[in-house]
Scaffold this motif. Structure first.
Motif, PDB file in Angstrom:
ATOM      1  N   VAL A 297       0.829  -1.215   0.000  1.00 27.18           N
ATOM      2  CA  VAL A 297       0.000   0.000   0.000  1.00 27.18           C
ATOM      3  C   VAL A 297       0.862   1.263   0.000  1.00 27.18           C
ATOM      4  O   VAL A 297       1.690   1.466   0.905  1.00 27.18           O
ATOM      5  N   ASP A 298       0.649   2.106  -0.996  1.00 26.93           N
ATOM      6  CA  ASP A 298       1.372   3.383  -1.096  1.00 26.93           C
ATOM      7  C   ASP A 298       0.561   4.459  -0.367  1.00 26.93           C
ATOM      8  O   ASP A 298      -0.271   5.155  -0.954  1.00 26.93           O
ATOM      9  N   ARG A 299       0.791   4.580   0.928  1.00 27.00           N
ATOM     10  CA  ARG A 299       0.009   5.496   1.761  1.00 27.00           C
ATOM     11  C   ARG A 299       0.222   6.962   1.390  1.00 27.00           C
ATOM     12  O   ARG A 299      -0.704   7.769   1.435  1.00 27.00           O
ATOM     13  N   LYS A 300       1.449   7.297   1.038  1.00 24.92           N
ATOM     14  CA  LYS A 300       1.739   8.695   0.687  1.00 24.92           C
ATOM     15  C   LYS A 300       0.921   9.138  -0.527  1.00 24.92           C
ATOM     16  O   LYS A 300       0.364  10.242  -0.547  1.00 24.92           O
ATOM     17  N   SER A 301       0.842   8.278  -1.532  1.00 28.31           N
ATOM     18  CA  SER A 301       0.070   8.633  -2.736  1.00 28.31           C
ATOM     19  C   SER A 301      -1.421   8.745  -2.429  1.00 28.31           C
ATOM     20  O   SER A 301      -2.108   9.637  -2.947  1.00 28.31           O
ATOM     21  N   ILE A 302      -1.938   7.835  -1.580  1.00 29.78           N
ATOM     22  CA  ILE A 302      -3.354   7.903  -1.198  1.00 29.78           C
ATOM     23  C   ILE A 302      -3.630   9.209  -0.465  1.00 29.78           C
ATOM     24  O   ILE A 302      -4.628   9.896  -0.711  1.00 29.78           O
ATOM     25  N   ASN A 303      -2.733   9.589   0.430  1.00 27.16           N
ATOM     26  CA  ASN A 303      -2.884  10.820   1.192  1.00 27.16           C
ATOM     27  C   ASN A 303      -2.941  12.040   0.275  1.00 27.16           C
ATOM     28  O   ASN A 303      -3.828  12.894   0.392  1.00 27.16           O
ATOM     29  N   GLU A 304      -1.994  12.110  -0.664  1.00 28.91           N
ATOM     30  CA  GLU A 304      -1.954  13.261  -1.577  1.00 28.91           C
ATOM     31  C   GLU A 304      -3.206  13.325  -2.439  1.00 28.91           C
ATOM     32  O   GLU A 304      -3.769  14.404  -2.665  1.00 28.91           O
ATOM     33  N   ALA A 305      -3.667  12.177  -2.911  1.00 32.95           N
ATOM     34  CA  ALA A 305      -4.790  12.158  -3.847  1.00 32.95           C
ATOM     35  C   ALA A 305      -6.129  12.434  -3.173  1.00 32.95           C
ATOM     36  O   ALA A 305      -6.987  13.115  -3.741  1.00 32.95           O
ATOM     37  N   ILE A 306      -6.318  11.919  -1.956  1.00 31.53           N
ATOM     38  CA  ILE A 306      -7.652  11.966  -1.347  1.00 31.53           C
ATOM     39  C   ILE A 306      -7.786  13.048  -0.278  1.00 31.53           C
ATOM     40  O   ILE A 306      -8.806  13.732  -0.216  1.00 31.53           O
ATOM     41  N   THR A 307      -6.768  13.231   0.564  1.00 31.13           N
ATOM     42  CA  THR A 307      -6.890  14.248   1.619  1.00 31.13           C
ATOM     43  C   THR A 307      -5.880  15.381   1.431  1.00 31.13           C
ATOM     44  O   THR A 307      -5.519  16.074   2.385  1.00 31.13           O
ATOM     45  N   LEU A 308      -5.418  15.551   0.191  1.00 34.92           N
ATOM     46  CA  LEU A 308      -4.535  16.659  -0.206  1.00 34.92           C
ATOM     47  C   LEU A 308      -3.278  16.736   0.642  1.00 34.92           C
ATOM     48  O   LEU A 308      -2.706  17.813   0.857  1.00 34.92           O
ATOM     49  N   GLY A 309      -2.840  15.576   1.135  1.00 34.18           N
ATOM     50  CA  GLY A 309      -1.621  15.522   1.921  1.00 34.18           C
ATOM     51  C   GLY A 309      -1.790  15.912   3.370  1.00 34.18           C
ATOM     52  O   GLY A 309      -0.810  15.943   4.135  1.00 34.18           O
ATOM     53  N   HIS A 310      -3.029  16.184   3.796  1.00 31.51           N
ATOM     54  CA  HIS A 310      -3.254  16.657   5.163  1.00 31.51           C
ATOM     55  C   HIS A 310      -3.244  15.539   6.203  1.00 31.51           C
ATOM     56  O   HIS A 310      -3.001  15.789   7.389  1.00 31.51           O
ATOM     57  N   SER A 311      -3.561  14.297   5.815  1.00 27.58           N
ATOM     58  CA  SER A 311      -3.579  13.211   6.791  1.00 27.58           C
ATOM     59  C   SER A 311      -2.153  12.925   7.289  1.00 27.58           C
ATOM     60  O   SER A 311      -1.171  13.226   6.618  1.00 27.58           O
ATOM     61  N   ARG A 312      -2.071  12.336   8.479  1.00 30.46           N
ATOM     62  CA  ARG A 312      -0.781  12.055   9.107  1.00 30.46           C
ATOM     63  C   ARG A 312      -0.502  10.558   9.013  1.00 30.46           C
ATOM     64  O   ARG A 312      -1.339   9.741   9.405  1.00 30.46           O
ATOM     65  N   LEU A 313       0.654  10.191   8.487  1.00 32.10           N
ATOM     66  CA  LEU A 313       1.023   8.786   8.356  1.00 32.10           C
ATOM     67  C   LEU A 313       1.781   8.366   9.608  1.00 32.10           C
ATOM     68  O   LEU A 313       2.949   8.737   9.789  1.00 32.10           O
ATOM     69  N   THR A 314       1.127   7.598  10.477  1.00 32.36           N
ATOM     70  CA  THR A 314       1.733   7.209  11.750  1.00 32.36           C
ATOM     71  C   THR A 314       2.007   5.712  11.847  1.00 32.36           C
ATOM     72  O   THR A 314       2.741   5.288  12.724  1.00 32.36           O
ATOM     73  N   TYR A 315       1.361   4.908  10.988  1.00 27.65           N
ATOM     74  CA  TYR A 315       1.538   3.449  10.969  1.00 27.65           C
ATOM     75  C   TYR A 315       1.076   2.805  12.285  1.00 27.65           C
ATOM     76  O   TYR A 315       1.562   1.760  12.683  1.00 27.65           O
ATOM     77  N   SER A 316       0.094   3.447  12.914  1.00 28.49           N
ATOM     78  CA  SER A 316      -0.435   2.950  14.180  1.00 28.49           C
ATOM     79  C   SER A 316      -1.945   3.055  14.169  1.00 28.49           C
ATOM     80  O   SER A 316      -2.514   3.859  13.428  1.00 28.49           O
TER      81      SER A 316
END
Length: 509
Positions: A297-316
């Motif tokens: 899963v490419d979380r960074k790409s999902i974040n940019e595409a859907i929440t404009l990069g605002h979500s925080r990737l914490t892996y928790s």
């Protein structure tokens, strides 16, 4: 013409000065475009699920002894104060004087005791196993006696559950459980007016609310499940606030004159649960398969595409803002390594993963996740359900394979683990004896540093065993229109929805 004598006039002027200006009567109507279909179960605090959604309604119709408010995560509300005994076994609450329910009945200690005893929602088992007795020494005092010291009593009672949200005992007993959901009466800033399933919930200001008289006369929660339709309604002025606008639509909202985008990272991690990992016959039983899914899963790409990069990737699955949070290492996006792990586990051509259950309002996120899994050979079929149905089916342990999971409820690391990790939890389909043992130990540990070490150890084991597919700590992207002076969005840190509702305002004419 009759004249006041000077001393009398002076006294009247002093009285008016001390009284201050009278509170303005509520005016106008504010409408929300809601992203999910509302369910009557969310009107009754007794059935609060371990998710944030019920609080969208509860902050309006109901009130709690203490709750998260602007500037205070445990603000005195129906209880003006409370005390803990030196041995940690007794909690005494002093209720606020003069509080009334919407039907005019006074709120008393008996309502608090009744609300606790009928509570059957998230963490009910944990609370009731640890509370020995609820006493009502007088109408304005409630005493909770615990069987043993429990450092998380206030967190579970006032934040991670609905047990501390108070309903009127006499009214509930009069109308019955089903009757109460059809016409709920609470002690919050807004009174229930009407509910049309799948269409709207209408509420009206309760001018007797203890904290302040609401500014807006009527609140309308209008169900608009489609994101494009929600944004169109906002642009036409049919609604004033919209929830959950993502991707290109969020960009469109942002550039539309008169509209305001309100993104906020909330205490709502989202993840995919691999429900069959405890079944030796399931591919998910193999840690290598679970790790492969995470690397796919490419979380960074999902974040940019859907929440404009605002979500925080914490892996928790634990909010990074919670007490006792432990930061796990990240999962890199590595589909080649993912395929290698699948081959090592005996699945060189992948496998059919079956149904992947999801809250329909997040289908667009999990369609992308399904596509990433598909690319390494894990084939799953997305099954969307309305939110209330998704969570009730999940809690009834009727799912298999994969399920979207999330929570925006308040609390700490222990409250999240209780619902989603520890055996017997509301949304737990299996467990590990060592994690269960560590959780039991931390619940009785009064030394904060030792307790933190135990909770960190649990989170380390969760990561080592790859128990989940964490996606992100959600940036909930909302917006409001030009009539709104104060939407309530973001006033309470970590809270997803507009609150407190008595603070929302429309612009003057």
């Amino acid at each position: 013409m009759r004249h006041c004598r000077i001393p009398v006039c002076a006294a009247l002027l002093l009285l008016f000065a001390l009284a201050g200006p009278a509170a303005a009567a509520p005016e106008g109507e504010m409408t929300w475009g809601i992203h999910i279909s509302l369910a009557p179960t969310w009107f009754d605090p007794a059935e609060t699920q371990g998710i944030i959604t019920p609080f969208m309604v509860m902050y309006a119709i109901h009130d709690a002894l203490a709750k998260a408010m602007p500037g205070n995560p445990t603000a005195p509300s129906l209880a003006e104060s409370w005390q803990q005994s030196a041995d940690g076994r007794v909690y005494d609450f002093t209720l606020r004087k003069g509080v009334k329910f919407h039907n005019g009945e006074p709120l008393t200690a008996h309502d608090v005791k009744f609300s606790f005893e009928r509570y059957r929602g998230a963490s009910a088992k944990t609370l009731k196993e640890r509370v020995a007795a609820v006493e009502t020494p007088d109408p304005l005092h409630v005493r909770f006696r615990l069987k043993n010291p429990w450092p998380d009593f206030m967190t579970f009672y006032t934040a991670a559950s609905g047990a501390g949200w108070i309903v009127p005992r006499k009214y509930v007993e009069k109308v019955g459980e089903d009757g109460y959901k059809k016409a709920p009466v609470g002690a919050g800033p807004y009174k229930f007016v009407s509910f049309t399933p799948g269409v709207e919930l209408v509420m009206e200001a309760f001018e007797g609310y203890w904290r302040k008289t609401p500014s807006v006369k009527r609140l309308v929660f209008k169900v608009i499940g489609d994101e494009t339709t929600r944004l169109a309604a906002l642009k036409r002025g049919e609604v004033d606030v919209v929830y959950s606008i993502r991707g290109e639509l969020a960009e469109e909202l942002q550039r539309t004159p008169g509209l305001t985008l309100k993104p906020a990272v909330i205490q709502a991690p989202q993840w995919t649960a691999m429900l069959d990992q405890w079944d030796p016959k399931s591919p998910w039983h193999d840690r290598r398969v679970r790790l492969a899914a995470n690397l796919a899963v490419d979380r960074k790409s999902i974040n940019e595409a859907i929440t404009l990069g605002h979500s925080r990737l914490t892996y928790s699955i634990i909010p990074s803002t919670f007490d006792f949070y432990w930061q796990p290492p990240s999962y890199p996006y590595d589909p080649a390594q993912a395929k290698k792990l699948l081959a090592e586990a005996g699945y060189p051509n992948g496998f059919d993963a079956g149904d992947y259950y999801v809250d329909v309002s997040y289908s667009n996120v999990h369609e992308v996740v399904v596509n990433y899994l598909q690319q390494i050979g894990i084939r799953a079929k997305l099954i969307g359900r309305e939110r209330a149905s998704h969570w009730s089916t999940y809690a009834d342990k009727k799912y298999k394979n994969l399920a979207y999971t999330a929570s925006g409820a308040f609390g700490n690391a222990a409250t999240r683990l209780e619902s989603y990790v520890v055996s017997g939890g509301t949304y737990v389909y299996g467990g590990y004896p060592d994690i269960d043992s560590l959780f039991k130990d931390q619940a009785a540990e009064l030394d904060r540093k030792r307790r933190e070490a135990l909770l960190h150890k649990i989170q380390q084991l969760m990561h080592e065993r790859v128990m989940f597919i964490p996606i992100w700590e959600l940036a909930f992207i909302n917006g409001h229109g030009p009539r709104v002076q104060e939407s309530g969005l973001g006033l309470i840190p970590g809270h997803a929805y507009s609150a407190p509702y008595e603070d929302v305002k429309l612009k003057g004419k």
